[in-house]
Enzyme design. Structure first.
Site, PDB file in Angstrom:
ATOM      1  N   ARG A  19       0.847  -1.178   0.000  1.00 13.00           N
ATOM      2  CA  ARG A  19       0.000   0.000   0.000  1.00 13.00           C
ATOM      3  C   ARG A  19       0.893   1.242   0.000  1.00 13.00           C
ATOM      4  O   ARG A  19       2.081   1.164   0.293  1.00 13.00           O
ATOM      5  CB  ARG A  19      -0.897   0.019   1.234  1.00 13.00           C
ATOM      6  CG  ARG A  19      -1.909  -1.100   1.305  1.00 13.00           C
ATOM      7  CD  ARG A  19      -2.578  -1.134   2.673  1.00 13.00           C
ATOM      8  NE  ARG A  19      -3.235   0.138   2.976  1.00 13.00           N
ATOM      9  CZ  ARG A  19      -3.515   0.561   4.205  1.00 13.00           C
ATOM     10  NH1 ARG A  19      -3.166  -0.157   5.256  1.00 13.00           N
ATOM     11  NH2 ARG A  19      -4.129   1.716   4.388  1.00 13.00           N
ATOM     12  N   LYS A  91      -2.408  -7.551  11.167  1.00 15.87           N
ATOM     13  CA  LYS A  91      -3.765  -7.295  11.668  1.00 15.87           C
ATOM     14  C   LYS A  91      -4.742  -7.023  10.522  1.00 15.87           C
ATOM     15  O   LYS A  91      -5.965  -7.095  10.720  1.00 15.87           O
ATOM     16  CB  LYS A  91      -3.772  -6.121  12.642  1.00 15.87           C
ATOM     17  CG  LYS A  91      -3.415  -4.782  12.033  1.00 15.87           C
ATOM     18  CD  LYS A  91      -3.438  -3.672  13.078  1.00 15.87           C
ATOM     19  CE  LYS A  91      -3.051  -2.326  12.479  1.00 15.87           C
ATOM     20  NZ  LYS A  91      -3.945  -1.886  11.400  1.00 15.87           N
ATOM     21  N   ASP A  92      -4.221  -6.732   9.318  1.00 16.80           N
ATOM     22  CA  ASP A  92      -5.077  -6.442   8.170  1.00 16.80           C
ATOM     23  C   ASP A  92      -5.339  -7.657   7.295  1.00 16.80           C
ATOM     24  O   ASP A  92      -6.111  -7.570   6.328  1.00 16.80           O
ATOM     25  CB  ASP A  92      -4.439  -5.351   7.285  1.00 16.80           C
ATOM     26  CG  ASP A  92      -4.366  -4.001   7.973  1.00 16.80           C
ATOM     27  OD1 ASP A  92      -5.204  -3.744   8.856  1.00 16.80           O
ATOM     28  OD2 ASP A  92      -3.475  -3.212   7.623  1.00 16.80           O
ATOM     29  N   ARG A 139     -13.195  -3.181  18.488  1.00 15.24           N
ATOM     30  CA  ARG A 139     -12.502  -3.890  19.569  1.00 15.24           C
ATOM     31  C   ARG A 139     -12.046  -2.909  20.650  1.00 15.24           C
ATOM     32  O   ARG A 139     -12.231  -3.150  21.843  1.00 15.24           O
ATOM     33  CB  ARG A 139     -11.293  -4.641  18.997  1.00 15.24           C
ATOM     34  CG  ARG A 139     -10.373  -5.247  20.065  1.00 15.24           C
ATOM     35  CD  ARG A 139      -9.102  -5.798  19.440  1.00 15.24           C
ATOM     36  NE  ARG A 139      -8.337  -4.786  18.732  1.00 15.24           N
ATOM     37  CZ  ARG A 139      -7.524  -3.917  19.310  1.00 15.24           C
ATOM     38  NH1 ARG A 139      -7.370  -3.915  20.621  1.00 15.24           N
ATOM     39  NH2 ARG A 139      -6.858  -3.025  18.591  1.00 15.24           N
ATOM     40  N   ARG A 140     -11.456  -1.803  20.219  1.00 18.90           N
ATOM     41  CA  ARG A 140     -11.001  -0.807  21.180  1.00 18.90           C
ATOM     42  C   ARG A 140     -12.188  -0.127  21.869  1.00 18.90           C
ATOM     43  O   ARG A 140     -12.164   0.114  23.074  1.00 18.90           O
ATOM     44  CB  ARG A 140     -10.127   0.234  20.479  1.00 18.90           C
ATOM     45  CG  ARG A 140      -8.776  -0.316  20.029  1.00 18.90           C
ATOM     46  CD  ARG A 140      -8.056   0.645  19.116  1.00 18.90           C
ATOM     47  NE  ARG A 140      -6.748   0.122  18.712  1.00 18.90           N
ATOM     48  CZ  ARG A 140      -6.093   0.516  17.625  1.00 18.90           C
ATOM     49  NH1 ARG A 140      -6.624   1.430  16.823  1.00 18.90           N
ATOM     50  NH2 ARG A 140      -4.911  -0.011  17.333  1.00 18.90           N
ATOM     51  N   ARG A 157     -11.266   7.308  11.061  1.00 18.74           N
ATOM     52  CA  ARG A 157     -10.414   6.493  10.205  1.00 18.74           C
ATOM     53  C   ARG A 157      -9.299   7.373   9.661  1.00 18.74           C
ATOM     54  O   ARG A 157      -9.248   8.560   9.882  1.00 18.74           O
ATOM     55  CB  ARG A 157     -11.217   5.883   9.050  1.00 18.74           C
ATOM     56  CG  ARG A 157     -12.050   4.672   9.434  1.00 18.74           C
ATOM     57  CD  ARG A 157     -12.523   3.947   8.192  1.00 18.74           C
ATOM     58  NE  ARG A 157     -11.380   3.524   7.387  1.00 18.74           N
ATOM     59  CZ  ARG A 157     -11.447   3.282   6.078  1.00 18.74           C
ATOM     60  NH1 ARG A 157     -12.574   3.429   5.428  1.00 18.74           N
ATOM     61  NH2 ARG A 157     -10.378   2.898   5.419  1.00 18.74           N
ATOM     62  N   GLY A 158      -8.370   6.732   8.911  1.00 16.20           N
ATOM     63  CA  GLY A 158      -7.261   7.472   8.323  1.00 16.20           C
ATOM     64  C   GLY A 158      -5.935   6.989   8.852  1.00 16.20           C
ATOM     65  O   GLY A 158      -5.857   6.170   9.762  1.00 16.20           O
ATOM     66  N   ARG A 163      -5.159  11.015  11.857  1.00 13.70           N
ATOM     67  CA  ARG A 163      -5.842  10.867  13.149  1.00 13.70           C
ATOM     68  C   ARG A 163      -5.289  11.851  14.182  1.00 13.70           C
ATOM     69  O   ARG A 163      -6.040  12.378  15.004  1.00 13.70           O
ATOM     70  CB  ARG A 163      -5.719   9.424  13.639  1.00 13.70           C
ATOM     71  CG  ARG A 163      -6.416   8.447  12.709  1.00 13.70           C
ATOM     72  CD  ARG A 163      -6.511   7.066  13.320  1.00 13.70           C
ATOM     73  NE  ARG A 163      -6.878   6.079  12.309  1.00 13.70           N
ATOM     74  CZ  ARG A 163      -7.428   4.900  12.578  1.00 13.70           C
ATOM     75  NH1 ARG A 163      -7.676   4.561  13.829  1.00 13.70           N
ATOM     76  NH2 ARG A 163      -7.723   4.062  11.605  1.00 13.70           N
ATOM     77  N   CYS A 250     -12.335  -7.002  11.387  1.00  9.44           N
ATOM     78  CA  CYS A 250     -12.331  -5.705  12.057  1.00  9.44           C
ATOM     79  C   CYS A 250     -13.742  -5.211  12.326  1.00  9.44           C
ATOM     80  O   CYS A 250     -13.925  -4.199  12.994  1.00  9.44           O
ATOM     81  CB  CYS A 250     -11.572  -4.687  11.210  1.00  9.44           C
ATOM     82  SG  CYS A 250     -12.255  -4.474   9.566  1.00  9.44           S
TER      83      CYS A 250
END
Length: 317
Positions: A19, A91-92, A139-140, A157-158, A163, A250
């Site tokens: 990415r 995690k993605d 989750r958070r 997001r971002g 952020r 997610c």
């Protein structure tokens, strides 16, 4: 190396699919530097690929497809032989990979914890009642509200920079980000507090970088295998097995964290309601060779507690 193998399969150029976000590019360049240091005769280049997750910034991931949005186009490039390896934040990475692809190498994990960044340097326990905390993670959110039900959660997001800017422009008291990303980007000094797993379990794979390849690609495997970190890979096998049983992505509030101590593996898991009022927890210890079974057994145990009902409600939304 077997001379015959070297003559037939050895490659001297590798293309990394990645990415284009600052953190993704840091990770890809990090892998590039490790590979070139390991092999003096190897040239590594980066191929930036814009994923669906990068294109869609104004909608929660849960509403547009979840984890696969950050890997799909890169994996398509792998299958078309446009790149040789893909570098991902673990995690993605979805639980199921496309046919023909495999997670070949998992590198040593960075700090897996979640980090609180507050405007006034206040820790989680010191934030004022009703403080506004930004996060894009269910989750958070679940674990924050379970610990501090008075907090006001603001979805966001971002990338990291975006952020941090939103914390100022939207007048938030704090935001939650992954400690690993902040450390890798040289922003570890912005962290007010790393939240212990006892309060906030990380997401599966958080802090780890993985290398995805085509199956049966021995030339590539020969070049990248030196980056493998056995303990991290074992821990992630348990975490991903836990998530696989729960069909976790997610879009659901699931936390899981496994650690290796010699020949022993310990795992903790969490499933919670979106409002944080119901939290189910599990943990287990086993042999490292039983990582997949241990993760699966813990997932079955937490489902037996009643977590399945919460997950069904969320999936049916």
């Amino acid at each position: 190396m077997d001379p015959l193998f070297a003559s037939i399969y050895q490659i001297h150029e590798l293309r990394i699919g990645t990415r284009g976000s600052p953190l993704a590019l840091w990770q890809a360049n990090w892998i590039k530097s490790l590979l070139e240091a390991e092999h003096e005769d190897l040239t590594v280049s980066l191929v930036k690929i814009k994923t669906s997750g990068d294109k869609i910034q104004d909608v929660p991931l849960a509403k547009v497809g979840g984890k696969g949005l950050f890997t799909k186009e890169i994996e398509e490039g792998l299958l078309r032989n446009e790149v040789d390896i893909a570098v991902h934040s673990m995690k993605d990475v979805p639980m199921k990979l496309p046919p023909g692809l495999i997670l070949s190498v998992i590198t040593e994990r960075e700090d897996p914890r979640d980090a609180l960044i507050s405007r006034e340097g206040k820790k989680l326990d010191e934030l004022p009642e009703g403080a506004k905390v930004g996060t894009g993670s269910f989750r958070r959110t679940t674990q924050l509200l379970a610990y501090r039900p008075d907090l006001s959660i603001v979805p966001m997001r971002g990338n990291i920079g975006t952020r941090l800017e939103k914390m100022e422009t939207e007048n938030l008291d704090a935001i939650i980000l992954a400690a690993a990303g902040l450390n890798r980007m040289g922003m570890g000094d912005r962290i007010t507090e790393c939240i212990p797993p006892e309060i906030m379990l990380p997401g599966g794979g958080q802090g780890a970088v993985g290398i995805e390849t085509r199956k049966d690609d021995p030339g590539v495997m020969d070049r990248i295998y030196a980056l493998e970190h056995d303990e991290t890979h074992t821990a992630l096998e348990a975490e991903r097995s836990f998530l696989h049983r729960l069909e976790g992505g997610c879009q659901v509030p699931i936390g899981v964290y496994a650690t290796v101590d010699g020949e022993a593996l310990h795992i903790r898991g969490m499933v919670g309601s979106l409002d944080g009022k119901q939290i189910f927890k599990t943990e287990g210890t086993g042999a490292i060779q039983d990582a997949v079974k241990l993760g699966d057994d813990c997932a079955k145990e937490i489902l037996g507690q009643g977590a399945g009902r919460i997950l069904d409600e969320i999936y049916n939304r």
